[in-house]
Write a protein that holds these residues in place. Structure first.
Motif, short mmCIF file in Angstrom:
data_model
loop_
_atom_site.label_atom_id
_atom_site.label_comp_id
_atom_site.label_asym_id
_atom_site.label_seq_id
_atom_site.Cartn_x
_atom_site.Cartn_y
_atom_site.Cartn_z
N TYR A 1 4.77 -2.71 -2.64
CA TYR A 1 4.27 -2.72 -4.03
C TYR A 1 5.26 -2.15 -5.04
O TYR A 1 4.88 -1.66 -6.10
CB TYR A 1 2.91 -1.98 -4.12
CG TYR A 1 1.90 -2.57 -3.17
CD1 TYR A 1 1.40 -3.86 -3.37
CD2 TYR A 1 1.47 -1.86 -2.05
CE1 TYR A 1 0.48 -4.42 -2.48
CE2 TYR A 1 0.56 -2.41 -1.15
CZ TYR A 1 0.08 -3.69 -1.36
OH TYR A 1 -0.82 -4.25 -0.48
N LYS A 2 6.55 -2.24 -4.70
CA LYS A 2 7.58 -1.88 -5.69
C LYS A 2 7.52 -2.90 -6.82
O LYS A 2 7.69 -2.57 -8.00
CB LYS A 2 8.96 -1.89 -5.05
CG LYS A 2 10.08 -1.47 -5.98
CD LYS A 2 11.42 -1.43 -5.25
CE LYS A 2 12.53 -0.95 -6.17
NZ LYS A 2 13.84 -0.93 -5.45
N LYS B 1 -4.41 1.23 -8.59
CA LYS B 1 -3.91 2.07 -9.68
C LYS B 1 -2.44 1.73 -9.98
O LYS B 1 -2.04 1.62 -11.14
CB LYS B 1 -4.03 3.55 -9.26
CG LYS B 1 -3.44 4.54 -10.24
CD LYS B 1 -4.41 4.87 -11.34
CE LYS B 1 -3.88 6.01 -12.20
NZ LYS B 1 -4.65 6.18 -13.43
N LYS B 2 -1.67 1.51 -8.91
CA LYS B 2 -0.26 1.15 -9.09
C LYS B 2 -0.13 -0.20 -9.79
O LYS B 2 0.78 -0.43 -10.58
CB LYS B 2 0.42 1.11 -7.72
CG LYS B 2 1.94 1.11 -7.77
CD LYS B 2 2.53 1.37 -6.39
CE LYS B 2 4.05 1.47 -6.49
NZ LYS B 2 4.67 1.70 -5.18
N GLU C 1 -5.34 3.37 -4.45
CA GLU C 1 -3.96 3.74 -4.80
C GLU C 1 -3.15 2.52 -5.19
O GLU C 1 -2.39 2.53 -6.16
CB GLU C 1 -3.29 4.44 -3.61
CG GLU C 1 -3.69 5.89 -3.43
CD GLU C 1 -2.94 6.52 -2.26
OE1 GLU C 1 -1.77 6.15 -2.02
OE2 GLU C 1 -3.53 7.39 -1.59
#
Length: 477
Positions: free
Chosen positions: A362-363, A390-391, A387
């Motif tokens: 998820y970069k 949210k990212k 998480e």
């Protein structure tokens, strides 16, 4: 149960979509339509899915004219199409007025049966298209997208089917796009559905994992009413199980299909020549006929496998293939276990590729992944990894209503965009669904007239952007 099993043949849609990237032309279909019309199928699937896009994008054909021609050529057989619920045949949600207009035109131009499915099994997304199908006199075949996960079990599928029956479904379809439904599971699920719902049950599976024939047979023994098959020249592998094989298997049994093997053979002879031509052109790759049990492990449909490989080839990273396959179920779990069918298969697959190629999960998060996690496609079936969400979307509010409730009526906007290129309502709908492809096609068809067809940065308008768009052209839904 002593009644014949009905068959829908997919030779004019899913078979060549699954094996030859939807490249069969109308001229390849029409010579066989007389014999297809005489066979006695429950229906012939011939439109929808990726055919609409492919007609204009690759074959220089008007998809509406294809439908009208097939209707004229097969007056005695129900014609069937596949519709992606609120997505129609595009890759984003459309407003209810566009959904209504599209369904009206599909039925007016010759479609009898509309199989409608939502990738997330969010029944709210099926509401508008189902109402439109009933309103305009079509047969509404509402599908449950089959998958396996901690939240998808028999109870889930039976409850979804009951809800769809309550919403007005004339037929319930078990849509097993990746051949994940194994034979004894099919027997059990069909038994439960036959006890729970009163409308006919239609099973759609493929032969990707080599179990499709057995799945159809066990479903027949459990009382399924209709199954999908494909004539043998384009059956099996990533396509559907063979029509002739099932017909021969049930000959003389109480579920005998009543279909004539000699007539099926005559039709198959024609399509064998078509398949040979597609192979010679390099369009039909014999690899699609291989049994691939990796599907059972990773739940990746056959078409998605080839698309992932294609993406990795473009990135000179073919050696990462098995890393990506292993990442797909992890992304799917993070995203709340969506079934892997268009468009969610492409969204999850592309995100898995990004996670592997970036060297960090998820970069980089695709626009479509953000939309899925935000609820733009509907309610995700299971618990989302908060998480990751949210990212992806930060503090943006998650959509909890039916996504189309947030879309203003847009048919008039598309009518203005189409301008003088559109000679009829069908042309307006073509532009609405494929704003990058349809204007070029219509301009050529109209002899080069370009008035009213200017497109500005249209990638956003049609949701047909970047690497994900590359996946869609060859989808298997």
């Amino acid at each position: 149960m002593a009644k014949k099993l009905y068959i829908t043949d997919t030779i004019l849609r899913d078979a060549h979509q699954s094996q030859a990237a939807t490249r069969m032309r109308l001229e390849d279909m029409l010579p066989a339509c007389g014999i297809l019309d005489s066979i006695g199928y429950w229906s012939v699937e011939c439109w929808g899915g990726a055919t609409f896009d492919s007609c204009m994008r690759f074959l220089d054909e008007d998809p509406w004219e294809r439908l009208r021609a097939l209707r004229r050529a097969m007056p005695n057989t129900k014609l069937q199409m596949l519709l992606r619920a609120q997505n129609l045949l595009g890759y984003k949600h459309y407003a209810d007025d566009v959904v209504d207009a599209f369904v009206k035109c599909a039925i007016k131009n010759g479609i009898d049966v509309i199989r409608v499915f939502d990738a997330l099994n969010d029944t709210r997304n099926l509401d508008a298209p189902m109402k439109a199908i009933k309103k305009y006199g079509g047969i509404c075949e509402a599908a449950v997208s089959y998958t396996k996960s901690p939240v998808h079990n028999e109870e889930y599928f039976v409850n979804t089917a009951l809800k769809l029956q309550e919403m007005g479904a004339d037929v319930i379809c078990i849509k097993d796009m990746a051949n994940l439904l194994l034979p004894f599971e099919a027997y059990s699920l069909v038994k439960r559905l036959k006890e729970a719902v009163s409308v006919p049950i239609h099973l759609h599976t493929h032969n990707t994992t080599g179990t499709g024939d057995m799945t159809n047979l066990m479903a027949a023994m459990a009382g399924v009413d209709i199954v999908d098959c494909a004539l043998s020249p384009m059956a099996n592998g990533t396509s559907n199980p063979s029509t002739e094989s099932l017909v021969a298997t049930l000959k003389g049994h109480e579920r005998d299909t009543g279909l004539d093997l000699s007539k099926l053979g005559e039709a198959a002879n024609h399509f064998r020549k078509v398949a040979d031509k597609l192979k010679a052109d390099g369009i039909l790759d014999p690899k699609v006929l291989n049994v691939d049990t990796k599907t059972l492990l990773y739940q990746v449909p056959g078409g998605m496998l080839s698309n992932l490989l294609s993406q990795l080839k473009q990135a000179n990273a073919e050696d990462k293939y098995y890393d990506v396959l292993a990442e797909v179920p992890r992304v799917r779990e993070d995203f709340g276990y969506p079934p892997l069918v268009t468009p969610t298969s492409q969204i999850v697959g592309t995100q898995a590729v990004l996670n592997v190629l970036m060297g960090e999960r998820y970069k980089m998060i695709s626009k479509e992944s953000k939309g899925l996690l935000r609820g733009e496609y509907g309610a995700l079936p299971g618990k989302v990894n908060e998480e990751v969400r949210k990212k992806a979307i930060g503090d943006a509010e998650v959509i909890t209503c039916r996504p189309a409730d947030l879309i203003e009526p847009e048919l008039e906007k598309y009518r203005a965009e189409a301008g003088e290129l559109a000679k009829c309502e069908e042309d307006v709908l073509s532009v609405a669904l494929f704003p990058q492809v349809a204007p070029k096609f219509l301009e050529k068809r109209n002899g080069g007239k370009t008035v009213g067809a200017e497109k500005k940065g249209g990638a956003e308008k049609g949701g047909e952007t970047g690497a994900v768009r590359e996946l869609y052209v060859d989808d298997r839904s």
